[in-house]
Motif scaffolding. Structure first.
Motif, PDB file in Angstrom:
ATOM      1  N   PRO A  28       0.836  -1.211   0.000  1.00  0.00           N
ATOM      2  CA  PRO A  28       0.000   0.000   0.000  1.00  0.00           C
ATOM      3  C   PRO A  28       0.861   1.248   0.000  1.00  0.00           C
ATOM      4  CG  PRO A  28       0.111  -0.910   2.199  1.00  0.00           C
ATOM      5  CD  PRO A  28       0.870  -1.848   1.320  1.00  0.00           C
ATOM      6  N   LYS A  29       0.231   2.342  -0.368  1.00  0.00           N
ATOM      7  CA  LYS A  29       0.949   3.616  -0.272  1.00  0.00           C
ATOM      8  C   LYS A  29       1.134   3.940   1.204  1.00  0.00           C
ATOM      9  CE  LYS A  29      -1.632   6.460  -2.630  1.00  0.00           C
ATOM     10  NZ  LYS A  29      -2.078   7.651  -3.374  1.00  0.00           N
ATOM     11  N   PRO A  30       2.277   4.497   1.584  1.00  0.00           N
ATOM     12  CA  PRO A  30       2.449   4.844   3.003  1.00  0.00           C
ATOM     13  C   PRO A  30       1.404   5.866   3.440  1.00  0.00           C
ATOM     14  CG  PRO A  30       4.462   5.272   1.733  1.00  0.00           C
ATOM     15  CD  PRO A  30       3.418   4.846   0.768  1.00  0.00           C
ATOM     16  N   LEU A  31       1.061   5.807   4.718  1.00  0.00           N
ATOM     17  CA  LEU A  31       0.062   6.747   5.243  1.00  0.00           C
ATOM     18  C   LEU A  31       0.626   8.163   5.237  1.00  0.00           C
ATOM     19  CD1 LEU A  31      -1.346   4.927   8.401  1.00  0.00           C
ATOM     20  CD2 LEU A  31      -2.642   5.547   6.369  1.00  0.00           C
ATOM     21  N   THR A  32      -0.196   9.087   4.805  1.00  0.00           N
ATOM     22  CA  THR A  32       0.208  10.490   4.925  1.00  0.00           C
ATOM     23  C   THR A  32      -0.002  10.910   6.385  1.00  0.00           C
ATOM     24  OG1 THR A  32      -2.017  11.217   4.410  1.00  0.00           O
ATOM     25  CG2 THR A  32      -0.501  11.017   2.555  1.00  0.00           C
ATOM     26  N   PRO A  33       0.689  11.944   6.854  1.00  0.00           N
ATOM     27  CA  PRO A  33       0.484  12.360   8.250  1.00  0.00           C
ATOM     28  C   PRO A  33      -0.976  12.673   8.555  1.00  0.00           C
ATOM     29  CG  PRO A  33       2.415  13.437   7.331  1.00  0.00           C
ATOM     30  CD  PRO A  33       1.777  12.688   6.213  1.00  0.00           C
ATOM     31  N   ALA A  34      -1.662  13.311   7.614  1.00  0.00           N
ATOM     32  CA  ALA A  34      -3.067  13.659   7.842  1.00  0.00           C
ATOM     33  C   ALA A  34      -3.913  12.391   7.980  1.00  0.00           C
ATOM     34  CB  ALA A  34      -3.582  14.503   6.686  1.00  0.00           C
ATOM     35  N   ARG A  35      -3.624  11.424   7.137  1.00  0.00           N
ATOM     36  CA  ARG A  35      -4.389  10.174   7.177  1.00  0.00           C
ATOM     37  C   ARG A  35      -4.110   9.418   8.477  1.00  0.00           C
ATOM     38  NH1 ARG A  35      -8.755   8.463   6.473  1.00  0.00           N
ATOM     39  NH2 ARG A  35      -9.018   6.242   6.196  1.00  0.00           N
ATOM     40  N   ARG A  36      -2.856   9.490   8.923  1.00  0.00           N
ATOM     41  CA  ARG A  36      -2.477   8.818  10.166  1.00  0.00           C
ATOM     42  C   ARG A  36      -3.237   9.412  11.359  1.00  0.00           C
ATOM     43  NH1 ARG A  36       3.104   9.637  10.380  1.00  0.00           N
ATOM     44  NH2 ARG A  36       3.277   8.045   8.773  1.00  0.00           N
ATOM     45  N   VAL A  37      -3.323  10.742  11.356  1.00  0.00           N
ATOM     46  CA  VAL A  37      -4.055  11.423  12.440  1.00  0.00           C
ATOM     47  C   VAL A  37      -5.529  11.028  12.385  1.00  0.00           C
ATOM     48  CG1 VAL A  37      -4.815  13.687  13.270  1.00  0.00           C
ATOM     49  CG2 VAL A  37      -2.430  13.338  12.602  1.00  0.00           C
ATOM     50  N   ALA A  38      -6.081  10.999  11.172  1.00  0.00           N
ATOM     51  CA  ALA A  38      -7.500  10.640  11.021  1.00  0.00           C
ATOM     52  C   ALA A  38      -7.752   9.213  11.510  1.00  0.00           C
ATOM     53  CB  ALA A  38      -7.911  10.775   9.559  1.00  0.00           C
ATOM     54  N   LEU A  39      -6.807   8.333  11.183  1.00  0.00           N
ATOM     55  CA  LEU A  39      -6.946   6.931  11.625  1.00  0.00           C
ATOM     56  C   LEU A  39      -6.904   6.835  13.148  1.00  0.00           C
ATOM     57  CD1 LEU A  39      -4.795   4.446   9.507  1.00  0.00           C
ATOM     58  CD2 LEU A  39      -7.143   4.158  10.298  1.00  0.00           C
ATOM     59  N   ASP A  40      -5.958   7.546  13.750  1.00  0.00           N
ATOM     60  CA  ASP A  40      -5.837   7.515  15.207  1.00  0.00           C
ATOM     61  C   ASP A  40      -7.088   8.080  15.867  1.00  0.00           C
ATOM     62  OD1 ASP A  40      -3.447   6.319  15.040  1.00  0.00           O
ATOM     63  OD2 ASP A  40      -2.230   8.019  15.681  1.00  0.00           O
ATOM     64  N   ASP A  41      -7.600   9.186  15.298  1.00  0.00           N
ATOM     65  CA  ASP A  41      -8.811   9.788  15.861  1.00  0.00           C
ATOM     66  C   ASP A  41      -9.985   8.817  15.791  1.00  0.00           C
ATOM     67  OD1 ASP A  41      -7.409  12.034  16.415  1.00  0.00           O
ATOM     68  OD2 ASP A  41      -8.206  13.243  14.754  1.00  0.00           O
ATOM     69  N   ALA A  42     -10.096   8.161  14.643  1.00  0.00           N
ATOM     70  CA  ALA A  42     -11.192   7.197  14.476  1.00  0.00           C
ATOM     71  C   ALA A  42     -11.056   6.051  15.471  1.00  0.00           C
ATOM     72  CB  ALA A  42     -11.199   6.663  13.050  1.00  0.00           C
ATOM     73  N   LEU A  43      -9.819   5.616  15.676  1.00  0.00           N
ATOM     74  CA  LEU A  43      -9.580   4.515  16.614  1.00  0.00           C
ATOM     75  C   LEU A  43      -9.959   4.921  18.032  1.00  0.00           C
ATOM     76  CD1 LEU A  43      -8.390   1.734  17.327  1.00  0.00           C
ATOM     77  CD2 LEU A  43      -6.146   2.810  17.421  1.00  0.00           C
ATOM     78  N   TRP A  44      -9.535   6.133  18.457  1.00  0.00           N
ATOM     79  CA  TRP A  44      -9.849   6.576  19.813  1.00  0.00           C
ATOM     80  C   TRP A  44     -11.340   6.811  19.990  1.00  0.00           C
ATOM     81  CZ3 TRP A  44      -7.192   5.560  23.821  1.00  0.00           C
ATOM     82  CH2 TRP A  44      -5.829   5.377  23.714  1.00  0.00           C
ATOM     83  N   ALA A  45     -11.972   7.320  18.933  1.00  0.00           N
ATOM     84  CA  ALA A  45     -13.426   7.522  19.008  1.00  0.00           C
ATOM     85  C   ALA A  45     -14.126   6.177  19.210  1.00  0.00           C
ATOM     86  CB  ALA A  45     -13.923   8.195  17.734  1.00  0.00           C
ATOM     87  N   ARG A  46     -13.650   5.158  18.514  1.00  0.00           N
ATOM     88  CA  ARG A  46     -14.260   3.833  18.663  1.00  0.00           C
ATOM     89  C   ARG A  46     -13.983   3.265  20.045  1.00  0.00           C
ATOM     90  NH1 ARG A  46     -13.528  -0.039  13.498  1.00  0.00           N
ATOM     91  NH2 ARG A  46     -14.685  -1.432  14.852  1.00  0.00           N
ATOM     92  N   LEU A  47     -12.792   3.512  20.551  1.00  0.00           N
ATOM     93  CA  LEU A  47     -12.452   3.004  21.885  1.00  0.00           C
ATOM     94  C   LEU A  47     -13.308   3.673  22.958  1.00  0.00           C
ATOM     95  CD1 LEU A  47      -8.574   2.698  21.737  1.00  0.00           C
ATOM     96  CD2 LEU A  47     -10.201   0.868  22.193  1.00  0.00           C
ATOM     97  N   GLN A  48     -13.612   4.958  22.771  1.00  0.00           N
ATOM     98  CA  GLN A  48     -14.447   5.658  23.744  1.00  0.00           C
ATOM     99  C   GLN A  48     -15.877   5.123  23.722  1.00  0.00           C
ATOM    100  OE1 GLN A  48     -13.197   7.971  25.860  1.00  0.00           O
ATOM    101  NE2 GLN A  48     -11.214   7.557  24.950  1.00  0.00           N
ATOM    102  N   ARG A  49     -16.357   4.810  22.517  1.00  0.00           N
ATOM    103  CA  ARG A  49     -17.736   4.331  22.372  1.00  0.00           C
ATOM    104  C   ARG A  49     -17.877   2.889  22.826  1.00  0.00           C
ATOM    105  NH1 ARG A  49     -17.751   5.986  16.946  1.00  0.00           N
ATOM    106  NH2 ARG A  49     -17.674   3.841  16.226  1.00  0.00           N
ATOM    107  N   GLN A  50     -16.901   2.104  22.481  1.00  0.00           N
ATOM    108  CA  GLN A  50     -17.008   0.653  22.539  1.00  0.00           C
ATOM    109  C   GLN A  50     -17.270   0.069  23.939  1.00  0.00           C
ATOM    110  OE1 GLN A  50     -16.570  -0.288  19.405  1.00  0.00           O
ATOM    111  NE2 GLN A  50     -16.640  -2.500  19.441  1.00  0.00           N
ATOM    112  N   PRO A  51     -16.561   0.519  25.009  1.00  0.00           N
ATOM    113  CA  PRO A  51     -16.647  -0.229  26.258  1.00  0.00           C
ATOM    114  C   PRO A  51     -18.053  -0.409  26.777  1.00  0.00           C
ATOM    115  CG  PRO A  51     -14.863   1.318  26.386  1.00  0.00           C
ATOM    116  CD  PRO A  51     -15.588   1.589  25.104  1.00  0.00           C
TER     117      PRO A  51
END
Lengths: 136, 186
Positions: A28-51
């Motif tokens: 795959p193409k390497p993640l751009t910094p913006a995409r990396r931040v978006a991925l991390d944000d999405a992950l944390w949002a899911r972690l907050q919702r999930q428990p």
């Protein structure tokens, strides 16, 4: 042969080139910094919702299954037993059959008597018909 | 596990969060690349797969004292999640083909040589699950046979056998690529 590495399969030069080529083209193409931040944000949002959801879901599922089993068990306790359809013996429903009919039909089976005078138990109009046709 | 995470003291919870941040930072790229290769070059699917795996890793963080064992466990989850994704994709595609007469295509980002990439993806899809996973883990991602065996939950001998057959099949399917050893990779 290339230098074998411990724990990796030995490949000849051509195979190694081929594998390197596949790995290089199929990546795959390497993640751009913006995409990396978006991925991390999405992950944390899911972690907050999930428990909360995941903590409640097994409990709710267990309660639902328990309720279903209880309902099925209780309803089967108060239902009349089903007739055994596989035995081949039909049981007359007493509510829809007059007593004299029942006696006429089944008393011979139960007592085993071959000949019996049914006159005593038949209604009068049946007796009239019996006299005419059966010459009684 | 989750309860433990929630009920930990703030200092411990903070330490776990920091550990998790570090874990994500150090495994994000490799996990994404592995998932991408296993799901057939679909960016969105690969990101979904690694998010699920990271969420599971977060919940299990307290159980693993050593980062290495957590990493092994995490990559095992990635492999399994990718397999589940592929299985459901097959169901969706079959359903779509039956009802609409068309096959949905993965929204892969086209860069480099998209045609070659699709050919490689197709050739990998034709392998069995074990062969594909073994090949991607060992030959593309650089895991050792022992590590791949742990990730796949199969004996090392089976992994070696998968690797051998996968390489034979790919060399036969992509014969032109196998012969040309010029090495003009991007």
């Amino acid at each position: 042969m290339t230098q074998p590495r411990d724990g990796w399969p030995q490949l000849d030069h051509v195979e190694e080139q081929f594998v390197r080529r596949l790995a290089a083209h199929y990546a795959p193409k390497p993640l751009t910094p913006a995409r990396r931040v978006a991925l991390d944000d999405a992950l944390w949002a899911r972690l907050q919702r999930q428990p909360r959801q995941t903590r409640l879901t097994p409990a709710l599922a267990t309660v639902a299954v328990a309720m279903l089993i209880t309902c099925l068990t209780w309803s089967s306790l108060f239902m009349p037993p089903l007739h055994d359809l596989g035995s081949g013996v039909s049981t007359p429903a007493m509510s829809s059959t007059e007593p004299w009919e029942y006696e006429l039909l089944y008393s011979r089976e139960l007592t085993g008597t071959a000949e019996r005078d049914d006159g005593a138990i038949l209604p009068d109009d049946y007796l009239v018909i019996a006299r005419v046709f059966l010459d009684k | 596990m989750e309860e433990a995470l929630v009920q930990e003291s703030p200092a411990v919870a903070l330490e776990l969060e920091q550990r998790f941040h570090l874990f994500v930072a150090s495994h994000r790229e490799r996990a994404r690349r592995l998932a991408w290769r296993l799901v057939g070059g679909d960016d969105a699917a690969a990101e979904d797969v690694i998010q699920e795996a990271f969420i599971k890793a977060y919940r299990a963080l307290g159980q693993f004292r050593e980062e290495a064992s957590l990493a092994t466990w995490f990559y095992r989850i990635v492999v399994r999640q990718a397999h589940n994704y592929c299985r459901w994709r097959t169901v969706r595609e079959t359903w779509s083909a039956l009802w609409h007469g068309e096959l949905p295509h993965a929204a892969a980002q086209e860069s480099g040589d998209p045609l070659l990439r699709r050919r490689i993806a197709k050739a990998l899809e034709q392998l069995s699950r074990g062969q594909k996973e073994a090949f991607v883990l060992v030959h593309m991602e650089g895991f050792s046979v022992r590590e791949a065996s742990a990730l796949m939950g199969k004996p090392e001998g089976t992994v070696k056998s998968h690797l051998h057959r996968a390489l034979q099949a790919l060399r036969s399917e992509l014969a032109d690529l196998a012969e040309d050893t010029g090495g003009n990779a991007p």
